[in-house]
Design an enzyme around this catalytic site. Structure first.
Site, mmCIF file in Angstrom:
data_model
loop_
_atom_site.group_PDB
_atom_site.id
_atom_site.type_symbol
_atom_site.label_atom_id
_atom_site.label_comp_id
_atom_site.label_asym_id
_atom_site.label_seq_id
_atom_site.Cartn_x
_atom_site.Cartn_y
_atom_site.Cartn_z
ATOM 1 N N GLY A 132 0.857 -1.190 0.000
ATOM 2 C CA GLY A 132 0.000 0.000 0.000
ATOM 3 C C GLY A 132 0.890 1.235 0.000
ATOM 4 O O GLY A 132 2.032 1.189 -0.463
ATOM 5 N N ARG A 133 0.357 2.314 0.559
ATOM 6 C CA ARG A 133 1.107 3.577 0.554
ATOM 7 C C ARG A 133 2.415 3.463 1.327
ATOM 8 O O ARG A 133 3.468 3.897 0.863
ATOM 9 C CB ARG A 133 0.285 4.686 1.212
ATOM 10 C CG ARG A 133 -0.992 5.028 0.504
ATOM 11 C CD ARG A 133 -1.632 6.211 1.223
ATOM 12 N NE ARG A 133 -3.006 6.349 0.856
ATOM 13 C CZ ARG A 133 -4.020 5.784 1.516
ATOM 14 N NH1 ARG A 133 -3.798 5.079 2.592
ATOM 15 N NH2 ARG A 133 -5.256 5.960 1.099
ATOM 16 N N THR B 240 5.722 -2.631 11.647
ATOM 17 C CA THR B 240 5.198 -1.315 12.061
ATOM 18 C C THR B 240 3.703 -1.231 11.730
ATOM 19 O O THR B 240 3.149 -0.137 11.676
ATOM 20 C CB THR B 240 5.923 -0.167 11.311
ATOM 21 O OG1 THR B 240 5.885 -0.454 9.905
ATOM 22 C CG2 THR B 240 7.345 0.012 11.776
ATOM 23 N N ARG C 230 0.327 -3.716 12.543
ATOM 24 C CA ARG C 230 -0.474 -3.980 13.744
ATOM 25 C C ARG C 230 0.064 -5.248 14.386
ATOM 26 O O ARG C 230 0.401 -6.214 13.664
ATOM 27 C CB ARG C 230 -1.955 -4.178 13.392
ATOM 28 C CG ARG C 230 -2.708 -2.888 13.103
ATOM 29 C CD ARG C 230 -2.887 -2.033 14.362
ATOM 30 N NE ARG C 230 -3.662 -0.831 14.129
ATOM 31 C CZ ARG C 230 -3.160 0.352 13.784
ATOM 32 N NH1 ARG C 230 -1.863 0.494 13.601
ATOM 33 N NH2 ARG C 230 -3.945 1.399 13.627
ATOM 34 N N GLU D 9 -1.201 -4.175 23.680
ATOM 35 C CA GLU D 9 -0.522 -2.894 23.897
ATOM 36 C C GLU D 9 -1.161 -2.171 25.070
ATOM 37 O O GLU D 9 -2.398 -2.125 25.129
ATOM 38 C CB GLU D 9 -0.595 -2.037 22.631
ATOM 39 C CG GLU D 9 0.174 -2.683 21.479
ATOM 40 C CD GLU D 9 0.221 -1.834 20.203
ATOM 41 O OE1 GLU D 9 -0.373 -0.735 20.191
ATOM 42 O OE2 GLU D 9 0.847 -2.282 19.240
ATOM 43 N N HIS E 214 4.750 1.663 19.716
ATOM 44 C CA HIS E 214 3.810 2.081 18.660
ATOM 45 C C HIS E 214 4.000 3.569 18.310
ATOM 46 O O HIS E 214 3.059 4.369 18.431
ATOM 47 C CB HIS E 214 2.368 1.790 19.109
ATOM 48 C CG HIS E 214 1.410 1.648 17.955
ATOM 49 N ND1 HIS E 214 0.339 0.792 17.957
ATOM 50 C CD2 HIS E 214 1.356 2.276 16.740
ATOM 51 C CE1 HIS E 214 -0.335 0.898 16.824
ATOM 52 N NE2 HIS E 214 0.274 1.796 16.066
HETATM 53 C C1 DGY Z 1 -2.069 4.379 12.551
HETATM 54 O O1 DGY Z 1 -2.236 5.540 12.179
HETATM 55 O O2 DGY Z 1 -2.823 3.459 12.239
HETATM 56 C C2 DGY Z 1 -0.852 4.095 13.377
HETATM 57 O O3 DGY Z 1 -0.715 2.855 13.831
HETATM 58 C C3 DGY Z 1 -0.573 5.184 14.368
HETATM 59 O O4 DGY Z 1 0.027 6.123 13.572
#
Ligand code: DGY
Length: 327
Positions: free
Chosen positions: A157-158, A237, A239, A268, A287
């Site tokens: 994705g982005r 980075t 979930r 978390e 996070h």
């Molecule tokens: C999101 O925006 O989904 C991140 O996990 C927090 O920036």
């Protein structure tokens, strides 16, 4: 007509409040260290037209059933797995998120974790501060090279694409797996599509960039770690629940992979005694991949704009369930 009321579940940067206050009466949960308890959320939601939520607030059927006049839930995050979207749509509540504004910052952090885990930066810092450094040694804290290595992206994705752009500067070969093949991006970014197991087998660095859904829960588990190279560096980075954390811990402990950089956890905050935190070859963060000051301000102001535009009867910049607006 009376002014709309909104509940904001955490203290926000001032520019965001400056967008909301001219349009709506704001009630703010103003503790920074904990989210509003469930009973507070369930009470406040009965009174408001809009909610501005964080990813720590679970907005499910119980909350939305309690909401008598709620029109919008504006999430201060790109991910919205904390919100039950089908239920929101059924209640005709617009849900919005904050895409785009955090893409480059999260990609920076994914790269930061790749470099730091590969080059054992946190271990090196601790070693140096502890006075353990006696002399220069040929293999002291030796890690893995990032330059010219193979990067495997899970999800294009982005944010995955932004990581691929950074990898070009390190002369990395980039391959990706995504259930939606993106041939247009393959050409632009000079990257190759590979089936999921091939990416896991061939990559030196594996970075995860998929949203959390029933399809992606535990996408990376024991079987997947077993396919990775013993020199592989794994970064998440996205979930926490996308990765089976116990399987990750076992892979690190048994040195089935070289190292990991982990910003997100199954639970978390991750409990202090979690076995993952004992591993020397993992770098962890709470996070914070999108946490640069400018980006967090942009996310807050975008969440505020999304909230007020719905309350003003206009189309918000980032609806997640646009069918509610169209219907
Ligand atoms: C999101 O925006 O989904 C991140 O996990 C927090 O920036």
């Amino acid at each position: 007509m009376s002014r709309p009321r909104v509940y904001v579940t955490r203290r926000l940067p001032q520019p965001a409040l400056d967008i909301i206050r001219p349009v709506a009466d704001v009630t703010l949960w103003d503790r920074e260290d904990v989210p509003p308890p469930r009973e507070v959320l369930l009470r406040e939601v009965t009174q408001v037209d809009g909610l501005l939520t964080l990813l720590t607030d679970r907005i499910d059927g119980e909350v939305m059933d309690a909401a008598r006049r709620l029109k919008v839930v504006s999430n201060f995050a790109v991910g919205f797995d904390n919100i039950d979207i089908p239920v929101a749509t059924k209640h005709r509540i617009v849900v919005t998120n904050t895409p785009e504004v955090l893409t480059e910052t999260v990609a920076d952090f994914a790269f930061c974790l790749m470099l730091a885990a590969a080059r054992r930066l946190v271990e090196a810092d601790q070693y140096t501060r502890a006075g353990s450094w006696k002399t220069w040694e040929p293999l002291l804290l030796a890690g893995q090279d990032v330059h010219r290595a193979t990067l495997g992206l899970i999800g294009l994705g982005r944010i995955g694409s932004a990581v691929a752009r950074r990898a070009a500067g390190f002369e990395m070969r980039v391959m990706y797996y995504d259930p939606f093949r993106r041939e247009d991006l393959e050409q632009n970014l000079h990257i190759d599509y590979r089936p999921f197991p091939d990416v896991l087998r061939q990559a030196d660095f594996i970075s995860v960039h998929v949203p959390l859904s029933e399809q992606t829960r535990h996408l990376i588990g024991r079987e997947q770690f077993a396919l990775m190279k013993p020199t592989a560096v794994f970064v998440n980075t996205s979930r926490g629940p996308v990765v089976d954390q116990q399987a990750l811990t076992e892979a690190l402990a048994a040195r089935r992979i070289f190292a990991a950089g982990i910003d997100v956890f199954e639970r978390e905050p991750v409990p202090a005694g979690d076995p993952l935190l004992v591993q020397e070859n993992v770098i962890v963060a709470p996070h914070i991949a999108s946490a640069s000051v400018p980006t967090r301000i942009r996310m807050a102001t975008l969440a505020a704009e999304n909230l007020v535009t719905v309350l003003q009867g206009k189309r918000p910049p980032n609806p997640v369930n646009p069918e509610v607006l169209n219907g």
